[in-house]
Design an enzyme around this catalytic site. Sequence first.
Site, mmCIF file in Angstrom:
data_model
loop_
_atom_site.group_PDB
_atom_site.id
_atom_site.type_symbol
_atom_site.label_atom_id
_atom_site.label_comp_id
_atom_site.label_asym_id
_atom_site.label_seq_id
_atom_site.Cartn_x
_atom_site.Cartn_y
_atom_site.Cartn_z
ATOM 1 N N ASP A 50 -24.137 -5.076 11.693
ATOM 2 C CA ASP A 50 -24.598 -6.020 10.677
ATOM 3 C C ASP A 50 -25.891 -6.731 11.028
ATOM 4 O O ASP A 50 -26.488 -7.392 10.192
ATOM 5 C CB ASP A 50 -23.517 -7.094 10.439
ATOM 6 C CG ASP A 50 -22.295 -6.485 9.803
ATOM 7 O OD1 ASP A 50 -22.466 -5.667 8.893
ATOM 8 O OD2 ASP A 50 -21.179 -6.816 10.233
ATOM 9 N N HIS A 88 -18.317 -7.677 19.175
ATOM 10 C CA HIS A 88 -17.436 -6.746 18.488
ATOM 11 C C HIS A 88 -16.134 -6.665 19.256
ATOM 12 O O HIS A 88 -16.147 -6.701 20.486
ATOM 13 C CB HIS A 88 -18.090 -5.352 18.417
ATOM 14 C CG HIS A 88 -17.491 -4.487 17.380
ATOM 15 N ND1 HIS A 88 -16.341 -3.771 17.604
ATOM 16 C CD2 HIS A 88 -17.856 -4.237 16.093
ATOM 17 C CE1 HIS A 88 -16.036 -3.120 16.503
ATOM 18 N NE2 HIS A 88 -16.922 -3.382 15.561
HETATM 19 N N1 ACO Z 1 -21.610 -15.710 19.286
HETATM 20 C C1 ACO Z 1 -21.234 -16.505 20.319
HETATM 21 N N2 ACO Z 1 -20.139 -16.291 21.064
HETATM 22 C C2 ACO Z 1 -19.371 -15.245 20.757
HETATM 23 C C3 ACO Z 1 -19.683 -14.380 19.692
HETATM 24 C C4 ACO Z 1 -20.861 -14.631 18.955
HETATM 25 N N3 ACO Z 1 -21.198 -13.846 17.949
HETATM 26 N N4 ACO Z 1 -18.729 -13.419 19.621
HETATM 27 C C5 ACO Z 1 -17.848 -13.675 20.591
HETATM 28 N N5 ACO Z 1 -18.228 -14.777 21.286
HETATM 29 C C6 ACO Z 1 -17.571 -15.337 22.468
HETATM 30 C C7 ACO Z 1 -16.281 -16.077 22.096
HETATM 31 O O1 ACO Z 1 -16.528 -17.439 21.823
HETATM 32 C C8 ACO Z 1 -15.457 -15.856 23.328
HETATM 33 O O2 ACO Z 1 -15.931 -16.716 24.336
HETATM 34 P P1 ACO Z 1 -14.914 -17.300 25.460
HETATM 35 O O3 ACO Z 1 -14.418 -16.101 26.192
HETATM 36 O O4 ACO Z 1 -15.753 -18.228 26.279
HETATM 37 O O5 ACO Z 1 -13.819 -18.014 24.702
HETATM 38 C C9 ACO Z 1 -15.819 -14.430 23.751
HETATM 39 O O6 ACO Z 1 -17.161 -14.240 23.266
HETATM 40 C C10 ACO Z 1 -14.892 -13.375 23.182
HETATM 41 O O7 ACO Z 1 -14.870 -13.534 21.777
HETATM 42 P P2 ACO Z 1 -13.628 -13.264 20.841
HETATM 43 O O8 ACO Z 1 -13.710 -14.118 19.620
HETATM 44 O O9 ACO Z 1 -12.360 -13.327 21.639
HETATM 45 O O10 ACO Z 1 -13.889 -11.780 20.442
HETATM 46 P P3 ACO Z 1 -13.152 -11.035 19.298
HETATM 47 O O11 ACO Z 1 -13.014 -9.644 19.743
HETATM 48 O O12 ACO Z 1 -11.910 -11.756 18.874
HETATM 49 O O13 ACO Z 1 -14.166 -11.162 18.061
HETATM 50 C C11 ACO Z 1 -15.932 -10.774 16.590
HETATM 51 C C12 ACO Z 1 -15.037 -10.189 17.697
HETATM 52 C C13 ACO Z 1 -15.065 -11.396 15.469
HETATM 53 C C14 ACO Z 1 -16.748 -9.660 15.988
HETATM 54 C C15 ACO Z 1 -16.840 -11.854 17.227
HETATM 55 O O14 ACO Z 1 -17.666 -11.265 18.215
HETATM 56 C C16 ACO Z 1 -17.700 -12.576 16.188
HETATM 57 O O15 ACO Z 1 -17.232 -13.554 15.600
HETATM 58 N N6 ACO Z 1 -18.976 -12.105 15.945
HETATM 59 C C17 ACO Z 1 -19.810 -12.680 14.929
HETATM 60 C C18 ACO Z 1 -19.370 -12.161 13.568
HETATM 61 C C19 ACO Z 1 -19.792 -10.712 13.356
HETATM 62 O O16 ACO Z 1 -20.913 -10.312 13.643
HETATM 63 N N7 ACO Z 1 -18.843 -9.924 12.813
HETATM 64 C C20 ACO Z 1 -19.083 -8.516 12.496
HETATM 65 C C21 ACO Z 1 -18.243 -7.635 13.354
HETATM 66 S S1 ACO Z 1 -18.653 -5.946 13.065
HETATM 67 C C22 ACO Z 1 -17.947 -5.571 11.623
HETATM 68 O O17 ACO Z 1 -16.949 -6.099 11.187
HETATM 69 C C23 ACO Z 1 -18.599 -4.543 10.888
#
Ligand code: ACO
Length: 430
Positions: free
Chosen positions: A363, A306
């Site tokens: 979710d 998140h």
């Molecule tokens: N699985 C694997 N790796 C992940 C995940 C994941 N679900 N989420 C983040 N990471 C990793 C990224 O690859 C990144 O790694 P790095 O530092 O080595 O490059 C690090 O964790 C930080 O991730 P970001 O993408 O920079 O985090 P951001 O805050 O931009 O994204 C998000 C947040 C979009 C929710 C992300 O965690 C994600 O894609 N999760 C899966 C989708 C999801 O569940 N979305 C629902 C969100 S809640 C909602 O909207 C109600």
Amino acid sequence: MSQQAELEVGGKVYQLPVVVGTENEHAIDISKLRDESGLITLDDGYSNTGSCSSAIAFIDGEKGVLRYRGIPIEELAEKSTFIETAYLLIYGHLPTSQELRRFSELLTQNEMLHEDMKFHFEGFPPNAHPMAILSSMINAASCFHPRLMEGYQPRNFELQSARLISKVRTIAAFSYRKSRGLPIVYPKPVYKYTANFLHMMFSEPYQDYDLKPEVVRALDLIFLLHADHEQNCSTSTVRMIASSRANLFACAAGGVCALWGPLHGGANQAVIEMLEQIHREGDDGSKFIADAKDKKSGKRLMGFGHRVYKNYDPRAKIIKEQCDRILHLLRSDDPLLAIAKKLEEAAMHDEYFIERKLYPNVDFYSGIIMRAIGIPIEMFTVIFAIGRMPGWIANYKEIMDEPNSRIYRPRQVYVGPREQHYVAITQRDT
Ligand code: ACO
């Protein structure tokens, strides 16, 4: 005396006021920075940008805290209902019994769609995604209420907001019936909000749906837990549109589109698709986790991570408990729940997820409850949209009630070509 921050650029020092929120959050106010220095700030994805001051929801992502108008989400989940919470979010206080009765009556009076809207439903192909239908039909519905086009009027806002909350539920149920080629089921005024939705989804003209109170409560809780979440992607979109003084329905239609994406509201659908894939492939989850850690795979553990929570999402905790309860009640032994729990267990002990503070979000388990209730996967994000409606409305109202609010207009750092000149088509091939 109020605190100041200092910014030094090229030997010149700029004083910037520090704004402190009621929960002691500190923010540097840069609103005059460009006027004074010619500089803008750059924050791709807005992770460090407070786009507004807001009194609606508070999140402490480090501690896993969420409050609506100051009330912890856990208390609302235990004691309140979606509609009472909707009122709280929009009007800033819990309703008196008279206020709640009046709001509920407005919801009931506005549950029907104009009969001519059925022609709009008929225009969609059978496999149209319900989020596309929802967003289009919210805009279409506004055409039947011309006073909406006059913009925000505090004196009829209660009616407009109740109209939107009520009609969205009817549109959502109709879009599901349409997608299955089933006859439309009209709302019944005797039912409360969530029961009425389930009735419109699952009753047949010849047989009423068996409304189990626990199932109604579980879905009501899902709506409540999704009701607001401060400046997320869709709410920011709603505020962006509202800042141009577009009408409430236009803003909500835009919010639905923003919510649709798999990184936002679409994640609940993506979680179930991921769990189904793991189940189909006979993986115990370890292969998927390995893929999710490998950037080249393009996979992510959906329902994990998140932007704001760097701790367990408090909504996920509540939903997980509810998930166990409802599956037990419905005597469902959905194998996807076992896979989800295994994935969570593995991820919570895996250095990759620990280091990045990736925890289950709302979710991760909500889709399993909806599946057990019989809500089809393509409706999951629609359910989220119904739930988020009060939060969008509250944010819309906050903008409209703010006398100094201005149109949202971020700036950018341009990195394209420098000035160049038009080349006639006859000279381009040489
Ligand atoms: N699985 C694997 N790796 C992940 C995940 C994941 N679900 N989420 C983040 N990471 C990793 C990224 O690859 C990144 O790694 P790095 O530092 O080595 O490059 C690090 O964790 C930080 O991730 P970001 O993408 O920079 O985090 P951001 O805050 O931009 O994204 C998000 C947040 C979009 C929710 C992300 O965690 C994600 O894609 N999760 C899966 C989708 C999801 O569940 N979305 C629902 C969100 S809640 C909602 O909207 C109600």
